[in-house]
Scaffold this motif. Sequence first.
Motif, mmCIF file in Angstrom:
data_model
loop_
_atom_site.group_PDB
_atom_site.id
_atom_site.type_symbol
_atom_site.label_atom_id
_atom_site.label_comp_id
_atom_site.label_asym_id
_atom_site.label_seq_id
_atom_site.Cartn_x
_atom_site.Cartn_y
_atom_site.Cartn_z
ATOM 1 N N ASP A 124 -33.920 -2.095 -44.927
ATOM 2 C CA ASP A 124 -33.362 -1.411 -43.765
ATOM 3 C C ASP A 124 -32.205 -2.250 -43.220
ATOM 4 O O ASP A 124 -32.247 -3.482 -43.268
ATOM 5 C CB ASP A 124 -34.435 -1.225 -42.683
ATOM 6 C CG ASP A 124 -34.007 -0.277 -41.587
ATOM 7 O OD1 ASP A 124 -34.305 0.929 -41.701
ATOM 8 O OD2 ASP A 124 -33.374 -0.729 -40.618
ATOM 9 N N HIS A 125 -31.186 -1.584 -42.693
ATOM 10 C CA HIS A 125 -30.017 -2.308 -42.180
ATOM 11 C C HIS A 125 -30.234 -2.867 -40.772
ATOM 12 O O HIS A 125 -29.446 -3.700 -40.320
ATOM 13 C CB HIS A 125 -28.786 -1.401 -42.195
ATOM 14 C CG HIS A 125 -28.241 -1.163 -43.572
ATOM 15 N ND1 HIS A 125 -27.647 -2.162 -44.323
ATOM 16 C CD2 HIS A 125 -28.226 -0.054 -44.354
ATOM 17 C CE1 HIS A 125 -27.280 -1.676 -45.492
ATOM 18 N NE2 HIS A 125 -27.630 -0.407 -45.548
ATOM 19 N N ASP A 126 -31.269 -2.418 -40.072
ATOM 20 C CA ASP A 126 -31.545 -2.912 -38.720
ATOM 21 C C ASP A 126 -32.697 -3.908 -38.672
ATOM 22 O O ASP A 126 -32.813 -4.678 -37.707
ATOM 23 C CB ASP A 126 -31.860 -1.757 -37.775
ATOM 24 C CG ASP A 126 -30.623 -0.996 -37.358
ATOM 25 O OD1 ASP A 126 -29.559 -1.632 -37.241
ATOM 26 O OD2 ASP A 126 -30.709 0.225 -37.170
ATOM 27 N N TYR A 127 -33.552 -3.870 -39.669
ATOM 28 C CA TYR A 127 -34.749 -4.713 -39.664
ATOM 29 C C TYR A 127 -34.784 -5.587 -40.913
ATOM 30 O O TYR A 127 -34.398 -5.166 -41.995
ATOM 31 C CB TYR A 127 -36.018 -3.859 -39.607
ATOM 32 C CG TYR A 127 -36.173 -3.098 -38.314
ATOM 33 C CD1 TYR A 127 -36.830 -3.669 -37.233
ATOM 34 C CD2 TYR A 127 -35.660 -1.808 -38.182
ATOM 35 C CE1 TYR A 127 -36.970 -2.973 -36.032
ATOM 36 C CE2 TYR A 127 -35.793 -1.110 -36.991
ATOM 37 C CZ TYR A 127 -36.445 -1.696 -35.922
ATOM 38 O OH TYR A 127 -36.583 -1.006 -34.741
ATOM 39 N N GLU A 128 -35.282 -6.802 -40.724
ATOM 40 C CA GLU A 128 -35.387 -7.738 -41.830
ATOM 41 C C GLU A 128 -36.671 -7.500 -42.621
ATOM 42 O O GLU A 128 -37.568 -6.758 -42.192
ATOM 43 C CB GLU A 128 -35.339 -9.161 -41.294
ATOM 44 C CG GLU A 128 -34.037 -9.505 -40.597
ATOM 45 C CD GLU A 128 -34.038 -10.906 -40.018
ATOM 46 O OE1 GLU A 128 -33.804 -11.855 -40.797
ATOM 47 O OE2 GLU A 128 -34.270 -11.059 -38.810
ATOM 48 N N ALA A 129 -36.762 -8.181 -43.762
ATOM 49 C CA ALA A 129 -37.938 -8.029 -44.612
ATOM 50 C C ALA A 129 -39.223 -8.372 -43.859
ATOM 51 O O ALA A 129 -40.249 -7.704 -44.026
ATOM 52 C CB ALA A 129 -37.796 -8.904 -45.858
ATOM 53 N N ASP A 130 -39.185 -9.417 -43.024
ATOM 54 C CA ASP A 130 -40.377 -9.789 -42.240
ATOM 55 C C ASP A 130 -40.838 -8.630 -41.367
ATOM 56 O O ASP A 130 -42.042 -8.374 -41.238
ATOM 57 C CB ASP A 130 -40.074 -10.996 -41.346
ATOM 58 C CG ASP A 130 -39.908 -12.284 -42.135
ATOM 59 O OD1 ASP A 130 -39.908 -12.230 -43.375
ATOM 60 O OD2 ASP A 130 -39.761 -13.345 -41.502
#
Length: 318
Positions: free
Chosen positions: A114-120
């Motif tokens: 996602d471009h707004d959220y990181e993998a974590d």
Amino acid sequence: MDAAVPVARPALYLVDASLYVFRAWHSMPDEFRDAHGWPTNAVHGFARFLLDLLERERPAHIAIAFDEALDSCFRNRLYPAYKANREPAPEELRRQFAHCKALCAALGLAVLADHDYEADDLIGSALYRARPAGYRGVIVSADKDLSQLLGEHDEQWDYARALRWGADGVKARHGVHAHQIADYLALTGDAVDNIPGVGGIGAKTAAVLLGHFGSLDALLERIDEVAFLRLRGAAQGAARLREQREPALLWRQLTTIACDAPLGYDGLASARGQADPEMLDALAATLRFGPMTRRRLRVAAGLVADGPADMPPSPLPA
């Protein structure tokens, strides 16, 4: 009457893919090239890791999380300097990330990006969605940030070092409990993510403060007590906490994993889907995987039986 035997919780494997792609990029020899001459060492290393994981664990539910928000994450809007110390990935590596995602999709594995959220955040959101339905999380990553997600039945797995721990093992590793990790990082800072932390508060001091107060919120509400603790530099630490109260709360926003990110699947846990044999063969040819890796991929995808039989010849060139 005999006591009821507890039912084992199904596992949802959540893989921090970027960690293993970067590890392969830095550790694999630069001798692998795709059909167009681009390096593929990270893809080959990641494929080996992924196949080993699938063969050992045979997970029924698994999601692979990638970072696509390295400079577009919501955290960058809160703090523009977030991760500003990192150099952009070179084109040779960006191409390999795309190949790694495509490989996971071809195997029928859920890909989270996602471009707004990181993998974590994607890992945390997947875990929080699945947990009420009785799933336990197995977080495949060495990243200490992810330890904040661990609940009673979850575990974290540092795959490269063959180390596993649950929520009750976090304190022995990091000096604070799982639910205190975000507060701990807010106090100490995180150089990897360019988060300054509270000046003068190191790892030992942060652990003592959280051990005494329990949380960053309680610590900030009771700052006056800090000066009286049996802690070296306690008075100076109290002064810095007063001065940096608002930044500390901002750092905590940055270090807290978001658990409401959008996911790329609708169910409670991402079940393994159907593989795409044409896509898998095309990738194997483009990336110039050897016959053994091709067979392992087809077995992992459920396209051929696991055994000594020869793999059916691919219509694509080796």
